[in-house]
Design a protein around this motif. Structure first.
Motif, short mmCIF file in Angstrom:
data_model
loop_
_atom_site.label_atom_id
_atom_site.label_comp_id
_atom_site.label_asym_id
_atom_site.label_seq_id
_atom_site.Cartn_x
_atom_site.Cartn_y
_atom_site.Cartn_z
N ARG A 263 0.84 -1.21 0.00
CA ARG A 263 0.00 0.00 0.00
C ARG A 263 0.87 1.26 0.00
O ARG A 263 0.62 2.21 -0.76
CB ARG A 263 -0.93 -0.02 1.20
CG ARG A 263 -1.90 1.14 1.25
CD ARG A 263 -2.65 1.18 2.56
NE ARG A 263 -3.67 0.16 2.64
CZ ARG A 263 -3.73 -0.79 3.57
NH1 ARG A 263 -2.78 -0.88 4.48
NH2 ARG A 263 -4.72 -1.65 3.60
N GLU A 264 1.90 1.26 0.83
CA GLU A 264 2.80 2.42 0.91
C GLU A 264 3.54 2.62 -0.41
O GLU A 264 3.68 3.75 -0.88
CB GLU A 264 3.80 2.18 2.04
CG GLU A 264 4.82 3.29 2.20
CD GLU A 264 5.88 2.93 3.25
OE1 GLU A 264 6.97 3.53 3.19
OE2 GLU A 264 5.62 2.07 4.10
N GLY A 268 3.17 5.84 -3.05
CA GLY A 268 4.33 6.65 -3.40
C GLY A 268 4.54 6.81 -4.89
O GLY A 268 5.25 7.70 -5.33
#
Length: 269
Positions: A263-264, A268
């Motif tokens: 998810r991160e 990004g």
């Protein structure tokens, strides 16, 4: 469930989870795995809670996907291209084991990929384990051509995976063994994806030095000893490579372990 048609006409079967307007993740299995025997991508979508659109497919020759001879790694890259087109033209690739290397090859080929997440690519870059013998592929091809699929799977398990031969007895009794025998002919495909990359020479990874796609390389804290050096080596070669250790994880990709970093990473991009 749906299907897409690859460039050579092969039908590739897939499942899709999550909202159609969420960022697309195309999950690329490693050797022998397919949707019927490894449902982890569905769990990834569930844990992601609607933040991601996860597309998981049976690689050619496995599960409900078709197959067309002659094989070439390029054909599997075209399969991924067809799935990215279905997703709307762009996607992030999540590959595990040899599937992680296939995902990287897709980025190297110029597919419209926003990023690649490589979970435990099985390069052999040092002496932590024996290298794959130079004659592995010819012997594997011969066993498959003779219809000796279980012997081919045993060869793969010992020489490519690096499992001690004395462990085979216990492995053949596991419920995952018979399904793996059924798709053993596709071990030729993973062998060609990994060809030259499991010989113990980190210089072989320089073929990826011009891949400018962002790549997150994940390695489990409790994995095989040869895999952390492999992960570090490929992350170092890639211009936009990042290495991250997954606490408590081994060589099995689990949703709880991968979703937070996935998810991160996608956010990004």
């Amino acid at each position: 469930m749906g299907t897409v048609r690859s460039q050579d006409g092969t039908m590739i079967a897939f499942d899709e989870y999550g909202p159609a307007d969420a960022p697309a993740i195309v999950h690329v299995y490693g050797a022998t795995a397919h949707r019927a025997v490894q449902p982890s991508p569905a769990a990834i979508a569930d844990v992601a809670g609607g933040d991601l659109r996860v597309i998981v497919f049976d690689r050619r020759g496995r599960g409900e996907s078709g197959d067309t001879e002659p094989y070439a790694v390029q054909r599997e890259i075209e399969d991924i291209a067809a799935l990215i087109a279905h997703a709307g033209g762009r996607a992030t690739l999540l590959g595990e084991s040899s599937g992680a290397v296939l995902a990287l090859e897709a980025a190297r080929a110029g597919l419209p990929v926003d990023g690649v997440v490589m979970f435990e690519p099985p390069f052999v870059v040092d002496d932590q384990r024996p290298p794959v013998p130079a004659d592995y592929l010819p012997r594997l091809d011969a066993l498959i051509a003779e219809g000796r699929q279980e012997e081919a799977l045993k060869l793969f398990t010992v020489e490519a995976v690096g499992i001690p031969e004395e462990w085979l007895g216990g492995m053949t009794a596991m419920p995952t063994w018979e399904p793996a025998i059924q798709v053993a002919p596709t071990l030729r495909y993973d062998g060609r994806i990994m060809e030259g990359l499991m010989a113990g020479d980190p210089a072989a990874l320089q073929r990826y030095a011009d891949v400018t796609t962002p790549v997150l390389v994940l390695v489990g804290e409790q994995t095989f000893p040869s895999l952390p050096p492999a992960a570090a080596a490929i992350a170092d070669v890639l211009p936009k490579g990042e290495l991250r250790q997954v606490p408590t994880a081994d060589h099995t990709l689990t949703a709880d372990a991968v979703v937070p970093v996935l998810r991160e990473f996608v956010a990004g991009r």
